[in-house]
Write an enzyme that holds these catalytic residues in place. Structure first.
Site, PDB file in Angstrom:
ATOM      1  N   PHE A 206      33.789  27.322  31.265  1.00  0.00           N
ATOM      2  CA  PHE A 206      33.031  26.565  30.253  1.00  0.00           C
ATOM      3  C   PHE A 206      33.981  25.848  29.286  1.00  0.00           C
ATOM      4  O   PHE A 206      33.738  24.711  28.905  1.00  0.00           O
ATOM      5  CB  PHE A 206      32.158  27.493  29.387  1.00  0.00           C
ATOM      6  CG  PHE A 206      31.067  28.227  30.104  1.00  0.00           C
ATOM      7  CD1 PHE A 206      30.841  28.079  31.461  1.00  0.00           C
ATOM      8  CD2 PHE A 206      30.237  29.099  29.393  1.00  0.00           C
ATOM      9  CE1 PHE A 206      29.822  28.771  32.104  1.00  0.00           C
ATOM     10  CE2 PHE A 206      29.210  29.787  30.021  1.00  0.00           C
ATOM     11  CZ  PHE A 206      29.004  29.629  31.377  1.00  0.00           C
TER      12      PHE A 206
ATOM     13  N   TYR B 199      28.410  44.679  27.658  1.00  0.00           N
ATOM     14  CA  TYR B 199      28.512  43.213  27.692  1.00  0.00           C
ATOM     15  C   TYR B 199      27.289  42.592  27.001  1.00  0.00           C
ATOM     16  O   TYR B 199      27.416  41.750  26.102  1.00  0.00           O
ATOM     17  CB  TYR B 199      28.643  42.693  29.128  1.00  0.00           C
ATOM     18  CG  TYR B 199      28.639  41.178  29.171  1.00  0.00           C
ATOM     19  CD1 TYR B 199      29.695  40.453  28.624  1.00  0.00           C
ATOM     20  CD2 TYR B 199      27.558  40.475  29.708  1.00  0.00           C
ATOM     21  CE1 TYR B 199      29.681  39.064  28.623  1.00  0.00           C
ATOM     22  CE2 TYR B 199      27.541  39.086  29.718  1.00  0.00           C
ATOM     23  CZ  TYR B 199      28.601  38.386  29.165  1.00  0.00           C
ATOM     24  OH  TYR B 199      28.584  37.007  29.151  1.00  0.00           O
TER      25      TYR B 199
ATOM     26  N   PRO C 294      23.497  31.034  28.014  1.00  0.00           N
ATOM     27  CA  PRO C 294      23.309  30.721  29.435  1.00  0.00           C
ATOM     28  C   PRO C 294      23.000  31.962  30.270  1.00  0.00           C
ATOM     29  O   PRO C 294      23.427  33.061  29.966  1.00  0.00           O
ATOM     30  CB  PRO C 294      24.666  30.143  29.868  1.00  0.00           C
ATOM     31  CG  PRO C 294      25.492  30.013  28.628  1.00  0.00           C
ATOM     32  CD  PRO C 294      24.924  30.980  27.641  1.00  0.00           C
TER      33      PRO C 294
ATOM     34  N   GLU D 159      35.613  31.613  36.246  1.00  0.00           N
ATOM     35  CA  GLU D 159      36.315  32.852  36.615  1.00  0.00           C
ATOM     36  C   GLU D 159      35.558  34.100  36.168  1.00  0.00           C
ATOM     37  O   GLU D 159      36.039  35.216  36.319  1.00  0.00           O
ATOM     38  CB  GLU D 159      37.714  32.838  35.980  1.00  0.00           C
ATOM     39  CG  GLU D 159      38.582  31.702  36.486  1.00  0.00           C
ATOM     40  CD  GLU D 159      39.945  31.642  35.797  1.00  0.00           C
ATOM     41  OE1 GLU D 159      40.194  32.424  34.856  1.00  0.00           O
ATOM     42  OE2 GLU D 159      40.752  30.795  36.223  1.00  0.00           O
TER      43      GLU D 159
HETATM   44  P1  NDP Z   1      35.938  32.259  32.458  1.00  0.00           P
HETATM   45  O1  NDP Z   1      36.454  33.617  32.815  1.00  0.00           O
HETATM   46  O2  NDP Z   1      36.014  31.171  33.471  1.00  0.00           O
HETATM   47  O3  NDP Z   1      36.672  31.765  31.125  1.00  0.00           O
HETATM   48  C1  NDP Z   1      36.885  32.625  30.066  1.00  0.00           C
HETATM   49  C2  NDP Z   1      37.864  31.979  29.097  1.00  0.00           C
HETATM   50  O4  NDP Z   1      38.069  32.870  28.005  1.00  0.00           O
HETATM   51  C3  NDP Z   1      39.208  31.715  29.724  1.00  0.00           C
HETATM   52  O5  NDP Z   1      39.656  30.440  29.306  1.00  0.00           O
HETATM   53  C4  NDP Z   1      40.123  32.789  29.142  1.00  0.00           C
HETATM   54  O6  NDP Z   1      41.420  32.281  28.995  1.00  0.00           O
HETATM   55  C5  NDP Z   1      39.457  33.005  27.776  1.00  0.00           C
HETATM   56  N1  NDP Z   1      39.761  34.312  27.206  1.00  0.00           N
HETATM   57  C6  NDP Z   1      39.433  35.526  27.680  1.00  0.00           C
HETATM   58  N2  NDP Z   1      39.947  36.483  26.885  1.00  0.00           N
HETATM   59  C7  NDP Z   1      40.602  35.837  25.882  1.00  0.00           C
HETATM   60  C8  NDP Z   1      41.351  36.268  24.747  1.00  0.00           C
HETATM   61  N3  NDP Z   1      41.552  37.574  24.491  1.00  0.00           N
HETATM   62  N4  NDP Z   1      41.868  35.338  23.917  1.00  0.00           N
HETATM   63  C9  NDP Z   1      41.698  34.019  24.188  1.00  0.00           C
HETATM   64  N5  NDP Z   1      41.011  33.546  25.235  1.00  0.00           N
HETATM   65  C10 NDP Z   1      40.479  34.457  26.075  1.00  0.00           C
HETATM   66  O7  NDP Z   1      34.426  32.503  31.986  1.00  0.00           O
HETATM   67  P2  NDP Z   1      33.234  31.478  31.645  1.00  0.00           P
HETATM   68  O8  NDP Z   1      33.755  30.137  31.377  1.00  0.00           O
HETATM   69  O9  NDP Z   1      32.192  31.663  32.671  1.00  0.00           O
HETATM   70  O10 NDP Z   1      32.676  32.144  30.312  1.00  0.00           O
HETATM   71  C11 NDP Z   1      32.919  31.616  29.033  1.00  0.00           C
HETATM   72  C12 NDP Z   1      31.991  32.295  28.032  1.00  0.00           C
HETATM   73  O11 NDP Z   1      30.650  32.133  28.457  1.00  0.00           O
HETATM   74  C13 NDP Z   1      32.209  33.792  27.874  1.00  0.00           C
HETATM   75  O12 NDP Z   1      32.008  34.126  26.518  1.00  0.00           O
HETATM   76  C14 NDP Z   1      31.097  34.400  28.744  1.00  0.00           C
HETATM   77  O13 NDP Z   1      30.730  35.680  28.293  1.00  0.00           O
HETATM   78  C15 NDP Z   1      29.998  33.392  28.520  1.00  0.00           C
HETATM   79  N6  NDP Z   1      28.977  33.321  29.551  1.00  0.00           N
HETATM   80  C16 NDP Z   1      29.283  33.133  30.871  1.00  0.00           C
HETATM   81  C17 NDP Z   1      28.267  33.034  31.809  1.00  0.00           C
HETATM   82  C18 NDP Z   1      28.533  32.881  33.265  1.00  0.00           C
HETATM   83  O14 NDP Z   1      27.619  33.204  34.074  1.00  0.00           O
HETATM   84  N7  NDP Z   1      29.688  32.386  33.693  1.00  0.00           N
HETATM   85  C19 NDP Z   1      26.854  33.052  31.403  1.00  0.00           C
HETATM   86  C20 NDP Z   1      26.657  33.287  29.993  1.00  0.00           C
HETATM   87  C21 NDP Z   1      27.670  33.374  29.117  1.00  0.00           C
HETATM   88  P3  NDP Z   1      42.799  33.083  29.165  1.00  0.00           P
HETATM   89  O15 NDP Z   1      42.575  34.099  30.252  1.00  0.00           O
HETATM   90  O16 NDP Z   1      43.784  32.008  29.521  1.00  0.00           O
HETATM   91  O17 NDP Z   1      43.049  33.673  27.818  1.00  0.00           O
HETATM   92  C1  8X3 Z   2      26.630  36.029  31.907  1.00  0.00           C
HETATM   93  C2  8X3 Z   2      25.258  36.047  32.500  1.00  0.00           C
HETATM   94  O1  8X3 Z   2      23.578  37.504  33.744  1.00  0.00           O
HETATM   95  O2  8X3 Z   2      25.938  37.799  34.282  1.00  0.00           O
HETATM   96  O3  8X3 Z   2      26.563  36.216  30.545  1.00  0.00           O
HETATM   97  O4  8X3 Z   2      25.064  38.615  32.199  1.00  0.00           O
HETATM   98  S1  8X3 Z   2      24.965  37.565  33.195  1.00  0.00           S
END
Ligand code: NDP
Ligand code: 8X3
Length: 253
Positions: free
Chosen positions: A14, A149, A179, A186
Site C-alpha cells: 500500500f 492483529y 480495507p 507482502e
Molecule cells: P506490506 O507487508 O506489503 O507492507 C508493509 C509496510 O510496512 C512495508 O513497507 C514495511 O517496510 C513497513 N513496516 C513494517 N514494519 C515496520 C516498522 N517497524 N517500521 C517501519 N515500517 C515498517 O503490507 P500491506 O501494504 O498489505 O499493508 C500495509 C498496511 O495495511 C498495514 O498496516 C496492514 O495491516 C494494513 N492492511 C493490509 C491489508 C491487506 O490485506 N494487505 C488489509 C487491511 C489493512 P519495511 O519492512 O521496509 O520496514
Molecule cells: C488485513 C485484512 O482480513 O487479513 O487487515 O485481517 S485481514
C-alpha cells in the site's frame, strides 16, 4: 508550493502505491520504512518528489530523528499516512506467540501512536493537516486467528475517532481507511512466512489491490477542506461476513 506527505511503510504494498498516487496528485512524499534499498528503488522510479527516510516506527529515537529531519527540510507536514503495519500468524490466541503479539502492538499501535503524537502539535499550530490511518476490516469484524492483529486495528479505528473529538474547532482532519482482503502486497508473506500459503489466501478471490487503497487515500485527502471523511471500509466483492457460530454439545449416548 507542493503539499508534503509522510507515508510510513512506503517500501512495499500500500505504502508504495500511496506514494506513487500522492506524487501524481502533486504532493512531495517522504516515504519511510526500514529497507533503504526498496525506498531507493522507488525513488529511482518517482524522482525528486520522493524522499526516502529510514525509520523503524518501533524505535522512538528513529521517529524523533525522522520527524526532526522533516521539520528541517519542509515548512510543515500537510499529510501523515500511517500505513506501516503487519500481522503475524493466524494461530488461535491460546496457541499464539507472545513475541508476535508484542511486535504487532509495537508496530501497529505504539508506532502509529508515536507518529500521531509527533506530528499533531505542528498541525494544530498551523491549523491545517490531515492524518490518514490505515486500519482494517479486522478492527471491526472478528475472525478466528485475528486476535491481537484485529485488536490493534480496533485501536486504530477508535483512536482515529477520538482524535476527531479532541480536534474539534481546528481544521485538522483525521480519517481511517479500513480495507478487507487485499492482494499483491507482502502482507500474507509476512504473516504466514511461506510463499505458497500466502498465495493460497488470494487464490480465485479477485482481491482488492494496493492501487484500490491508494485510490481511497487520494480521494479522502483531496476532499474540500470542510469535509472530513471519518472512515472508509472497503472489501472485494468476493468477500463478505461470516455468520455467528454455535458449538453444540454432543448428546450423551
Ligand atoms: P506490506 O507487508 O506489503 O507492507 C508493509 C509496510 O510496512 C512495508 O513497507 C514495511 O517496510 C513497513 N513496516 C513494517 N514494519 C515496520 C516498522 N517497524 N517500521 C517501519 N515500517 C515498517 O503490507 P500491506 O501494504 O498489505 O499493508 C500495509 C498496511 O495495511 C498495514 O498496516 C496492514 O495491516 C494494513 N492492511 C493490509 C491489508 C491487506 O490485506 N494487505 C488489509 C487491511 C489493512 P519495511 O519492512 O521496509 O520496514
Ligand atoms: C488485513 C485484512 O482480513 O487479513 O487487515 O485481517 S485481514
Amino acid at each position: 508550493m507542493s503539499k508534503i506527505a509522510l507515508v510510513t511503510g512506503a517500501s512495499a504494498g500500500f505504502g508504495a502505491a500511496i506514494s506513487r498516487r500522492l506524487i501524481a496528485e502533486g504532493y512531495t512524499v517522504v516515504g519511510a520504512a526500514r529497507r533503504l534499498d526498496r525506498l531507493q528503488t522507488l525513488q529511482a522510479e518517482l524522482g525528486a518528489a520522493f524522499h526516502p527516510l529510514v525509520m523503524d516506527v518501533t524505535d522512538t529515537a528513529a521517529i524523533d530523528q525522522g520527524c526532526g529531519w522533516i521539520s528541517q527540510q519542509f515548512a510543515g507536514l500537510d499529510l501523515l499516512v500511517n500505513n506501516a503495519g503487519l500481522a503475524l500468524g493466524v494461530a488461535p490466541a491460546q496457541e499464539a506467540s507472545l513475541n508476535d503479539w508484542e511486535r504487532m502492538i509495537a508496530t501497529n499501535v505504539l508506532g502509529l501512536t508515536r507518529l500521531v503524537h509527533a506530528v499533531l502539535p505542528g498541525m494544530v499550530k498551523r491549523n491545517q493537516g490531515h492524518i490518514i490511518n490505515i486500519g482494517s476490516t479486522a478492527g471491526s469484524h472478528p475472525y478466528p486467528g485475528g486476535n491481537v492483529y484485529g485488536a490493534t486495528k480496533a485501536f486504530v479505528r477508535q483512536l482515529s475517532l477520538n482524535l476527531r473529538a479532541d480536534l474539534w474547532g481546528t481544521q485538522v482532519r483525521v480519517s481511517n481507511i479500513e480495507p478487507g482482503l487485499c492482494g499483491g502486497t507482502e502482507f500474507s508473506l509476512v504473516r504466514l512466512g511461506d510463499t505458497e500459503r500466502a498465495a493460497a489466501v488470494y487464490e480465485g478471490a479477485d482481491p482488492l489491490t494496493a492501487d484500490d487503497i491508494a485510490d481511497a487515500v487520494a480521494w479522502v485527502a483531496t476532499r474540500p477542506a470542510r469535509v472530513n471523511i471519518n472512515a472508509v471500509e472497503l472489501m472485494p466483492v468476493s468477500q463478505s461476513f461470516a455468520g455467528l457460530k454455535i458449538h453444540r454439545a454432543t448428546p450423551a449416548a
